[in-house]
Motif scaffolding. Structure first.
Motif, PDB file in Angstrom:
ATOM      1  N   ARG A 113      11.683 -56.297   7.361  1.00 11.18           N
ATOM      2  CA  ARG A 113      10.800 -57.376   6.890  1.00 11.18           C
ATOM      3  C   ARG A 113      11.637 -58.568   6.427  1.00 11.18           C
ATOM      4  NH1 ARG A 113       8.034 -54.562   3.638  1.00 11.18           N
ATOM      5  NH2 ARG A 113       6.224 -54.205   4.970  1.00 11.18           N
ATOM      6  N   ASP A 146      14.232 -57.615   0.665  1.00 11.35           N
ATOM      7  CA  ASP A 146      12.999 -58.225   1.159  1.00 11.35           C
ATOM      8  C   ASP A 146      12.110 -58.691   0.000  1.00 11.35           C
ATOM      9  OD1 ASP A 146      12.629 -55.544   0.423  1.00 11.35           O
ATOM     10  OD2 ASP A 146      10.784 -55.443   1.593  1.00 11.35           O
ATOM     11  N   ARG A 164      10.680 -62.283  -0.327  1.00 10.76           N
ATOM     12  CA  ARG A 164       9.231 -62.453  -0.421  1.00 10.76           C
ATOM     13  C   ARG A 164       8.859 -63.261  -1.661  1.00 10.76           C
ATOM     14  NH1 ARG A 164       7.779 -57.648   0.869  1.00 10.76           N
ATOM     15  NH2 ARG A 164       7.954 -56.802  -1.241  1.00 10.76           N
ATOM     16  N   TRP A 172       3.578 -60.034   5.154  1.00  6.90           N
ATOM     17  CA  TRP A 172       3.998 -59.455   3.878  1.00  6.90           C
ATOM     18  C   TRP A 172       2.922 -58.665   3.161  1.00  6.90           C
ATOM     19  CZ3 TRP A 172       5.339 -64.899   1.552  1.00  6.90           C
ATOM     20  CH2 TRP A 172       4.223 -65.700   1.606  1.00  6.90           C
ATOM     21  N   ALA A 189       1.040 -57.059   8.435  1.00  5.42           N
ATOM     22  CA  ALA A 189       2.025 -56.231   7.737  1.00  5.42           C
ATOM     23  C   ALA A 189       2.024 -54.812   8.251  1.00  5.42           C
ATOM     24  CB  ALA A 189       1.768 -56.262   6.239  1.00  5.42           C
TER      25      ALA A 189
END
Length: 813
Positions: A25, A86, A90, A135, A186
């Motif tokens: 991700r 990640d 994010r 996400w 996601a």
């Protein structure tokens, strides 16, 4: 090996906590951030232009908003790239999205734009983040709530076209849609990541398995290979390449058939490949292969390679060098074959006897020796063939070997033939044990020595007879070794030398020999080792009766290697014979002296005779012939003074003169023959030619032949040879009535040989005529020369006169 878990976190506490999904991700958000930034800046620029068109007051806020958002996104890219997790990325992106939403809301508030476009811009932000960053709904919800809260605060400063409930419903629907899209993307991303991770894990495991297999194959001592069903080689390890003595690249691509060699013990390659292609399992198979070091052997175990669909696509296997084992096996087979051949074709008997004493195997020679068939002896005890008196010694030797004593033994024993007679055999037996040391059987060789035993019995009997003969013999018999030490003497020897056998045996016999004879006797004995291995000698020794002459004859006694071990001598007392020989030798010496005196006398007589002939010849020539010539001259003078004469008287006077002349000529020839002056000038060869020419006539052919060069000899020799030839020719011409006379004179080996041969009537050599004056004269002349004279004749067979004498060359003047 621990299986790979895509959600497993690192156990390194100094490193950020992350998972494969988080890493994927993070990579996704960082990779899509530039796209998001460009898309968002393009959207912002579009709305700024739209708002500027509506109101020029928005130019500066629009430019500032666009610039602020661009700088924000650049900073976000830098900070996100430095974030190791990640979650960190994010969080940065969530803050960036909230800031972007806030800046856009502020721009619309300043511009006094409509609430609907503002909502559209915000929904665009939500959807872009949901789609690009994947996400999930939680991050999306944070962005949505934060942004909508700012948007709701800005609503009073915007214009609305649609009713508030409809606007709220639209915003709510867009929010739900963005949340759904965020969660769906996601989940889809997570699912894809898991699939990808699983695939990567499988690839990694496959690579690790392949690497492990390759490491195992390359480091294995055995040979590992693969190939297709046509026999083409696709892989070999280094061990196999080293075995063949070539690089791997020289093997891969070639066919198994290029290396496999047809040998009797080698498996069939085509059959093996066909069995694998048919799915049949095959056992370990031996193959003879051609290598750089020559023909070698491998033992291979092969199996099929299955494709993805389960079909057989190739062959793989493992092989091992078994050259030494195969050679050992072949050597063992050859050894067994040689043993069997030797066993069956041996000229002596061979028997295998079990530890229980029963016969397990016999060969042909033993069957012939014993007179039994093989079937009659197999399984029977050895006692059946052994003489009763030899059973116990045989059992004793075999039992000792079984108890751990001598594992082999030799024994002369008697066997019982099927026909009942005894066969002597030399038994050589050895106990054979297995690998654990346990007795298995006895292998025995039996050589038929019956003839040898009979010969030994005959020899013993012969020795007894010999000893009896020697002991009773009157001659001296002794044996001694190479050191001259006596080993045997008979009674006659002891009696002759006057000593007992005990005093003589073990001592040298040399002191018994007179000192002057020892050296010669030892020289004779040293030559006894050469053919004919005998020597003879008369030796004077000391005996009980004094010095005696013994005639010894010695010969060598040799062993089976041909070496002299003893010498046997037989002697006989020859003292009386030696005395007689000495007397005879003295008589012969006196005879030789008498012969020499006779020869000298004959030579003197011949010399006197020749001198007398010379004197007579001179008298005849110088006196008688001159006086006769004087008479003839007186008659001629008388005839001239007394004239005239009657015719008859003149004729008588002429006849008297003629007779006187003929008489003078005959006397001259006679004088010349009595003293052959031509010998001095012409030599013997020329004189004989002249003599032969003078003797030849129409009735008698006379020839002469000379063999070899005739040298000039002493005058006495030339005269004697000439006179003998002259006398022989005269006798042949006068008395034999010969038609042909041949004279041969030869000079060879320092001797002169004269042969006069005629074909006349011959005569009795032993008769009265053999004592004629001419023959006596010739014999005397030959004796004077020290030569031999012989006459060979018989009535009707002609005569041969032969003289042989030394060729004494004339001394140089």
């Amino acid at each position: 090996m621990t299986p790979f878990d895509p959600h497993r976190q690192s156990t390194d506490r100094s490193a950020p906590v992350t998972t494969p999904l988080g890493r994927a991700r993070r990579r996704l958000m960082l990779r899509r951030l530039p796209l998001f930034a460009l898309g968002w800046l393009a959207t912002t620029l579009t709305w700024v232009l739209v708002l500027v068109v509506e109101s020029r007051r928005v130019v500066t806020p629009g430019i500032l908003t666009f610039a602020a958002q661009a700088l924000l996104l650049i900073d976000v890219r830098a900070r996100a790239g430095r974030s190791p997790t990640d979650d960190g990325v994010r969080g940065i992106l969530i803050g960036a999205c909230v800031a972007l939403g806030a800046s856009s809301t502020l721009l619309f508030t300043i511009a006094g734009g409509g609430a609907e476009p503002l909502a559209f811009v915000l929904l665009t932000l939500f959807l872009a983040a949901a789609l690009l960053f994947a996400w999930g709904w939680r991050a999306e919800l944070v962005v949505v709530l934060a942004t909508l809260a700012l948007g709701a605060a800005a609503l009073p400063f915007t214009t609305q076209v649609i009713a508030a409930p409809a606007f709220a419903a639209a915003v709510l629907i867009g929010t739900v849609v963005s949340l759904a899209i965020a969660e769906g993307s996601a989940r889809a991303f997570a699912s894809g990541v898991r699939v990808r991770v699983a695939e990567l894990e499988r690839r990694r495991e496959l690579a690790e398995s392949r690497d492990a297999y390759r490491d195992l194959a390359e480091n294995a001592r055995d040979f590992i290979y693969t190939g297709d069903l046509s026999g083409r080689i696709t892989y070999v390890n280094e061990a196999m390449a080293a075995f063949f003595g070539v690089p791997v690249s020289d093997i891969v691509g070639r066919r198994f058939h290029d290396f496999v060699v047809a040998e009797p013990e080698s498996a069939d390659l085509e059959s093996a490949l066909a069995a694998i292609a048919a799915g049949t399992s095959i056992p370990l198979l031996p193959f003879a292969v051609r290598t750089a070091a020559g023909i070698r052997w491998v033992e291979a175990l092969a199996s099929a390679i299955h494709g993805a669909g389960g079909e057989i696509v190739g062959v793989r296997g493992i092989a091992r060098d078994v050259t030494d084992r195969m050679r050992a096996a072949r050597a063992l087979r050859d050894s067994e074959e040689r043993f069997r051949t030797s066993f069956d074709s041996a000229s002596i008997g061979i028997v295998l006897v079990g530890t229980d004493g029963r016969i397990a195997q016999v060969n042909r020679a033993f069957c012939e020796m014993m007179g039994y068939d093989e079937a009659e002896m197999l399984g029977e005890g050895f006692e059946m063939l052994t003489h009763p008196d030899d059973i116990a010694p045989t059992i004793e030797r075999a039992s000792a070997a079984l108890r751990g004593g001598a594992q082999s033994y030799h024994l002369e024993k008697r066997y019982r033939h099927k026909r009942g007679h005894t066969v002597w055999g030399l038994l050589s037996s050895a106990l054979v044990r297995d690998v654990h040391g346990e007795p298995r059987y006895f292998i025995s060789q039996i050589q038929d020595i019956t003839e040898r035993k009979l010969a030994e019995e005959a020899l013993r009997a012969s020795e007894l007879r010999y000893r009896g003969l020697v002991e009773s013999h009157h001659d001296l018999i002794a044996r001694f070794d190479t050191a001259l030490q006596l080993t045997f003497v008979n009674d006659a020897y002891c009696e002759t030398v006057g000593r007992s056998r005990e005093e003589l045996l073990g001592r040298s016999w040399l002191p018994l020999v007179e000192p002057e004879h020892r050296g010669r006797l030892l020289d004779l004995l040293s030559s006894i080792d050469v053919p004919p291995y005998r020597s003879r000698a008369d030796v004077r020794i000391q005996t009980a009766q004094g010095e005696r002459w013994i005639a010894w004859e010695s010969f060598a006694i040799k062993d089976h290697h041909g070496n002299t071990v003893e010498i046997q001598a037989a002697g006989r007392d020859v003292t009386e014979r030696r005395a007689a020989e000495e007397a005879l030798r003295a008589s012969l010496e006196e005879l030789r002296r008498s012969e020499e005196r006779l020869r000298l006398l004959a030579q003197h007589q011949a010399t006197i005779r020749e001198e007398e002939r010379k004197r007579l010849g001179f008298d005849l020539h110088d006196n008688v012939c001159q006086e006769l010539l004087g008479i003839a001259m007186l008659i001629e003078s008388l005839r001239r003074r007394v004239r005239p004469l009657a015719d008859s008287t003149g004729a008588e006077l002429d006849r008297i003169v003629r007779y006187l002349n003929e008489l003078v000529e005959h006397l001259r020839i006679l004088a010349r023959d009595m003293r052959p002056m031509q010998l001095r000038d012409l030599g013997l060869e020329g004189s004989l030619r002249s003599l032969v020419d003078a003797m030849a006539s129409a009735q008698t052919r006379v020839s002469v032949e000379f063999v070899g060069a005739i040298p000039r000899l002493e005058e006495e020799v030339e005269i004697a040879v000439y006179r003998i030839a002259q006398e022989a020719l005269a006798n042949a011409a006068r008395h034999a009535a010969a038609g042909a006379i041949a004279v041969t004179l030869a000079a060879r080996d320092g001797r002169i040989e004269l042969v006069v041969r005629d074909d006349g009537r011959g005569f009795d050599v032993d008769g009265r005529r053999s004592r004629a004056l001419g023959l006596v004269s010739m014999r005397e002349r030959a004796l004077a020369l020290g030569g031999r004279f012989e006459v060979m004749s018989a009535p009707g067979d002609g005569t041969v006169v032969r003289l042989e004498c030394p060729a004494v060359a004339r001394a140089a003047a």
